[in-house]
Write a protein that holds these residues in place. Structure first.
Motif, PDB file in Angstrom:
ATOM      1  N   GLU A 175       0.831  -1.205   0.000  1.00  0.00           N
ATOM      2  CA  GLU A 175       0.000   0.000   0.000  1.00  0.00           C
ATOM      3  C   GLU A 175       0.866   1.256   0.000  1.00  0.00           C
ATOM      4  O   GLU A 175       0.564   2.232  -0.687  1.00  0.00           O
ATOM      5  CB  GLU A 175      -0.911  -0.010   1.235  1.00  0.00           C
ATOM      6  CG  GLU A 175      -1.882   1.159   1.287  1.00  0.00           C
ATOM      7  CD  GLU A 175      -2.820   1.055   2.477  1.00  0.00           C
ATOM      8  OE1 GLU A 175      -2.898   2.034   3.247  1.00  0.00           O
ATOM      9  OE2 GLU A 175      -3.458  -0.013   2.649  1.00  0.00           O
ATOM     10  N   ASP A 176       1.987   1.235   0.768  1.00  0.00           N
ATOM     11  CA  ASP A 176       2.912   2.362   0.783  1.00  0.00           C
ATOM     12  C   ASP A 176       3.504   2.600  -0.605  1.00  0.00           C
ATOM     13  O   ASP A 176       3.637   3.738  -1.071  1.00  0.00           O
ATOM     14  CB  ASP A 176       4.054   2.123   1.766  1.00  0.00           C
ATOM     15  CG  ASP A 176       3.582   2.122   3.210  1.00  0.00           C
ATOM     16  OD1 ASP A 176       2.557   2.773   3.496  1.00  0.00           O
ATOM     17  OD2 ASP A 176       4.236   1.465   4.037  1.00  0.00           O
ATOM     18  N   THR A 177       3.880   1.508  -1.261  1.00  0.00           N
ATOM     19  CA  THR A 177       4.468   1.596  -2.592  1.00  0.00           C
ATOM     20  C   THR A 177       3.499   2.228  -3.583  1.00  0.00           C
ATOM     21  O   THR A 177       3.849   3.135  -4.337  1.00  0.00           O
ATOM     22  CB  THR A 177       4.878   0.204  -3.090  1.00  0.00           C
ATOM     23  OG1 THR A 177       5.824  -0.368  -2.190  1.00  0.00           O
ATOM     24  CG2 THR A 177       5.501   0.284  -4.476  1.00  0.00           C
ATOM     25  N   LEU A 178       2.273   1.740  -3.580  1.00  0.00           N
ATOM     26  CA  LEU A 178       1.266   2.267  -4.495  1.00  0.00           C
ATOM     27  C   LEU A 178       0.997   3.743  -4.222  1.00  0.00           C
ATOM     28  O   LEU A 178       0.791   4.535  -5.148  1.00  0.00           O
ATOM     29  CB  LEU A 178      -0.030   1.457  -4.381  1.00  0.00           C
ATOM     30  CG  LEU A 178       0.049  -0.001  -4.837  1.00  0.00           C
ATOM     31  CD1 LEU A 178      -1.300  -0.690  -4.631  1.00  0.00           C
ATOM     32  CD2 LEU A 178       0.473  -0.090  -6.295  1.00  0.00           C
ATOM     33  N   LYS A 179       1.019   4.109  -2.952  1.00  0.00           N
ATOM     34  CA  LYS A 179       0.753   5.501  -2.595  1.00  0.00           C
ATOM     35  C   LYS A 179       1.867   6.411  -3.098  1.00  0.00           C
ATOM     36  O   LYS A 179       1.605   7.491  -3.642  1.00  0.00           O
ATOM     37  CB  LYS A 179       0.607   5.637  -1.079  1.00  0.00           C
ATOM     38  CG  LYS A 179       0.235   7.040  -0.633  1.00  0.00           C
ATOM     39  CD  LYS A 179       0.020   7.093   0.880  1.00  0.00           C
ATOM     40  CE  LYS A 179      -0.339   8.523   1.313  1.00  0.00           C
ATOM     41  NZ  LYS A 179      -0.554   8.605   2.782  1.00  0.00           N
ATOM     42  N   LEU A 180       3.137   5.993  -2.911  1.00  0.00           N
ATOM     43  CA  LEU A 180       4.248   6.816  -3.370  1.00  0.00           C
ATOM     44  C   LEU A 180       4.207   6.967  -4.890  1.00  0.00           C
ATOM     45  O   LEU A 180       4.391   8.065  -5.412  1.00  0.00           O
ATOM     46  CB  LEU A 180       5.577   6.217  -2.942  1.00  0.00           C
ATOM     47  CG  LEU A 180       6.806   7.048  -3.355  1.00  0.00           C
ATOM     48  CD1 LEU A 180       7.846   7.075  -2.246  1.00  0.00           C
ATOM     49  CD2 LEU A 180       7.441   6.515  -4.637  1.00  0.00           C
ATOM     50  N   ILE A 181       3.990   5.866  -5.592  1.00  0.00           N
ATOM     51  CA  ILE A 181       3.930   5.922  -7.055  1.00  0.00           C
ATOM     52  C   ILE A 181       2.802   6.843  -7.501  1.00  0.00           C
ATOM     53  O   ILE A 181       2.970   7.678  -8.398  1.00  0.00           O
ATOM     54  CB  ILE A 181       3.743   4.505  -7.638  1.00  0.00           C
ATOM     55  CG1 ILE A 181       4.986   3.654  -7.350  1.00  0.00           C
ATOM     56  CG2 ILE A 181       3.478   4.562  -9.134  1.00  0.00           C
ATOM     57  CD1 ILE A 181       4.811   2.179  -7.660  1.00  0.00           C
ATOM     58  N   ALA A 182       1.659   6.732  -6.842  1.00  0.00           N
ATOM     59  CA  ALA A 182       0.518   7.585  -7.184  1.00  0.00           C
ATOM     60  C   ALA A 182       0.845   9.052  -6.928  1.00  0.00           C
ATOM     61  O   ALA A 182       0.485   9.930  -7.725  1.00  0.00           O
ATOM     62  CB  ALA A 182      -0.705   7.167  -6.379  1.00  0.00           C
ATOM     63  N   ASN A 183       1.560   9.338  -5.815  1.00  0.00           N
ATOM     64  CA  ASN A 183       1.927  10.717  -5.508  1.00  0.00           C
ATOM     65  C   ASN A 183       2.820  11.317  -6.593  1.00  0.00           C
ATOM     66  O   ASN A 183       2.658  12.480  -6.981  1.00  0.00           O
ATOM     67  CB  ASN A 183       2.647  10.789  -4.157  1.00  0.00           C
ATOM     68  CG  ASN A 183       1.713  10.612  -2.983  1.00  0.00           C
ATOM     69  OD1 ASN A 183       0.493  10.768  -3.118  1.00  0.00           O
ATOM     70  ND2 ASN A 183       2.264  10.268  -1.833  1.00  0.00           N
ATOM     71  N   VAL A 184       3.770  10.513  -7.078  1.00  0.00           N
ATOM     72  CA  VAL A 184       4.663  11.005  -8.133  1.00  0.00           C
ATOM     73  C   VAL A 184       3.873  11.326  -9.394  1.00  0.00           C
ATOM     74  O   VAL A 184       4.030  12.398 -10.000  1.00  0.00           O
ATOM     75  CB  VAL A 184       5.768   9.977  -8.443  1.00  0.00           C
ATOM     76  CG1 VAL A 184       6.581  10.426  -9.665  1.00  0.00           C
ATOM     77  CG2 VAL A 184       6.694   9.799  -7.246  1.00  0.00           C
ATOM     78  N   PHE A 185       3.006  10.418  -9.786  1.00  0.00           N
ATOM     79  CA  PHE A 185       2.278  10.645 -11.031  1.00  0.00           C
ATOM     80  C   PHE A 185       1.162  11.672 -10.891  1.00  0.00           C
ATOM     81  O   PHE A 185       0.739  12.266 -11.877  1.00  0.00           O
ATOM     82  CB  PHE A 185       1.755   9.325 -11.590  1.00  0.00           C
ATOM     83  CG  PHE A 185       2.831   8.521 -12.254  1.00  0.00           C
ATOM     84  CD1 PHE A 185       3.275   8.846 -13.518  1.00  0.00           C
ATOM     85  CD2 PHE A 185       3.429   7.468 -11.587  1.00  0.00           C
ATOM     86  CE1 PHE A 185       4.293   8.134 -14.127  1.00  0.00           C
ATOM     87  CE2 PHE A 185       4.448   6.736 -12.190  1.00  0.00           C
ATOM     88  CZ  PHE A 185       4.886   7.071 -13.460  1.00  0.00           C
ATOM     89  N   ASN A 186       0.717  11.904  -9.683  1.00  0.00           N
ATOM     90  CA  ASN A 186      -0.226  12.999  -9.468  1.00  0.00           C
ATOM     91  C   ASN A 186       0.492  14.350  -9.534  1.00  0.00           C
ATOM     92  O   ASN A 186      -0.075  15.352  -9.973  1.00  0.00           O
ATOM     93  CB  ASN A 186      -0.923  12.861  -8.107  1.00  0.00           C
ATOM     94  CG  ASN A 186      -1.953  11.745  -8.102  1.00  0.00           C
ATOM     95  OD1 ASN A 186      -2.472  11.374  -9.152  1.00  0.00           O
ATOM     96  ND2 ASN A 186      -2.232  11.208  -6.921  1.00  0.00           N
ATOM     97  N   GLY A 187       1.773  14.363  -9.102  1.00  0.00           N
ATOM     98  CA  GLY A 187       2.540  15.601  -9.124  1.00  0.00           C
ATOM     99  C   GLY A 187       3.141  15.899 -10.485  1.00  0.00           C
ATOM    100  O   GLY A 187       3.184  17.056 -10.924  1.00  0.00           O
ATOM    101  N   TYR A 188       3.605  14.856 -11.185  1.00  0.00           N
ATOM    102  CA  TYR A 188       4.212  15.045 -12.497  1.00  0.00           C
ATOM    103  C   TYR A 188       3.132  15.239 -13.555  1.00  0.00           C
ATOM    104  O   TYR A 188       2.185  14.453 -13.649  1.00  0.00           O
ATOM    105  CB  TYR A 188       5.085  13.835 -12.867  1.00  0.00           C
ATOM    106  CG  TYR A 188       5.475  13.832 -14.321  1.00  0.00           C
ATOM    107  CD1 TYR A 188       6.351  14.795 -14.818  1.00  0.00           C
ATOM    108  CD2 TYR A 188       4.963  12.888 -15.197  1.00  0.00           C
ATOM    109  CE1 TYR A 188       6.701  14.819 -16.153  1.00  0.00           C
ATOM    110  CE2 TYR A 188       5.313  12.888 -16.537  1.00  0.00           C
ATOM    111  CZ  TYR A 188       6.178  13.861 -17.009  1.00  0.00           C
ATOM    112  OH  TYR A 188       6.521  13.879 -18.337  1.00  0.00           O
ATOM    113  N   LYS A 189       3.274  16.276 -14.360  1.00  0.00           N
ATOM    114  CA  LYS A 189       2.305  16.568 -15.405  1.00  0.00           C
ATOM    115  C   LYS A 189       2.970  16.457 -16.779  1.00  0.00           C
ATOM    116  O   LYS A 189       3.731  17.347 -17.179  1.00  0.00           O
ATOM    117  CB  LYS A 189       1.722  17.980 -15.237  1.00  0.00           C
ATOM    118  CG  LYS A 189       1.068  18.221 -13.875  1.00  0.00           C
ATOM    119  CD  LYS A 189      -0.108  17.269 -13.636  1.00  0.00           C
ATOM    120  CE  LYS A 189      -0.760  17.535 -12.277  1.00  0.00           C
ATOM    121  NZ  LYS A 189      -1.803  16.530 -11.963  1.00  0.00           N
ATOM    122  N   PRO A 190       2.724  15.365 -17.504  1.00  0.00           N
ATOM    123  CA  PRO A 190       3.281  15.259 -18.851  1.00  0.00           C
ATOM    124  C   PRO A 190       2.704  16.356 -19.741  1.00  0.00           C
ATOM    125  O   PRO A 190       1.621  16.879 -19.480  1.00  0.00           O
ATOM    126  CB  PRO A 190       2.838  13.866 -19.317  1.00  0.00           C
ATOM    127  CG  PRO A 190       1.642  13.553 -18.485  1.00  0.00           C
ATOM    128  CD  PRO A 190       1.875  14.211 -17.156  1.00  0.00           C
TER     129      PRO A 190
END
Length: 270
Positions: free
Chosen positions: A45-60
């Motif tokens: 769950e921690d892993t999924l949350k961190l990955i989600a945070n990165v992709f929520n912050g990064y805007k292609p």
């Protein structure tokens, strides 16, 4: 004559070229990057949350059209090669138009790429060539797509799938995510502000030993887009190439034309 070896992400496709007189092959410089896993083993769950945070912050970068003027410097095993200027125009999912000239503005090549083919006018030799897009894949030995080419030019990650992330790390400087795809392992680095800073590609086929480093610097915000205006590409397989892209101008979502009329005197070659 070969044109761009946008070598699949240079190996990420590459925007590797020959000069204003040639356009060559390559892929990059190899160095070892270790993925550090935190001492406290995270839960799934921690892993999924961190990955989600990165992709929520990064805007292609999302765009309809893109135009840029790029000064290209490159080095190969023989040292510094003649630099040149590439003027690029793109319509997303449709066309890539490229004009290559020397530093005083004399055009040497004009290139038109779509999802199926690549057309090249050599204005120095008065020749014209048409090849399937797959010919670039054959030269580069990388299964890149037309979309990969466009994403590479605009500055979005390529050869990366968030569903295939196998490791991650959080440091004081930002985030790293490691994806393992069919062809490459891709280590992406993001800053604390979620700017895309680096892509490190390593071939999963150890016999090929292809690697590529793509680094993105000098971000600025223009017309609502956060854009890297300076990039360094290190490519390597049997040969090595160091490419520096300096964006002198760039524009998004403007009306563009893609002129490509072949003069009658030009000879079509294979």
């Amino acid at each position: 004559m070969r044109v761009f070896i946008f070598t699949g992400c240079m190996a990420l496709l590459l925007f590797a070229c020959r000069s204003t007189k040639n356009i060559q092959k390559a892929i990059e410089k190899k160095d070892t990057v270790a993925v550090v896993i935190p001492v406290d083993t995270p839960t799934h769950e921690d892993t999924l949350k961190l990955i989600a945070n990165v992709f929520n912050g990064y805007k292609p970068i999302e765009y309809k059209t893109f135009a840029a003027k790029i000064k290209v410097d490159y080095f190969n095993s023989k040292g510094k090669q003649p630099d040149f200027v590439a003027n690029i125009r793109m319509r997303k999912d449709s066309i890539i138009w490229i004009s290559i000239s020397n530093d005083i503005g004399i055009e040497g090549f004009r290139v038109l790429i779509n999802k199926d083919s690549i057309r090249v006018m050599d204005k120095l030799a008065n020749t014209y060539q048409v090849k399937p897009l797959t010919s670039l894949q054959d030269i580069a030995q990388i299964p890149f797509s037309f979309t990969d080419l466009q994403e590479l030019l605009v500055g979005n990650p390529v050869f990366f799938n968030r569903d295939s992330v196998v490791a991650y790390n959080r440091t004081e400087k930002g985030y790293t995510l490691l994806s393992s795809g069919d062809v490459f392992k891709n280590l992406l680095s993001f800053s604390n502000s979620y700017n895309f800073e680096k892509s490190k590609l390593d071939d999963k086929d150890v016999m090929r030993n292809r690697t590529a480093d793509l680094s993105y610097f000098e971000y600025e915000t223009k017309s609502g887009f956060v854009f890297s205006t300076y990039r360094e590409l290190f490519l390597s397989q049997q040969n090595k190439m160091d490419i520096q892209l300096k964006f002198k101008d760039y524009r998004f979502n403007e009306e563009l034309s893609f002129p490509f009329t072949v003069p009658k005197k030009f000879k079509r070659i294979q």
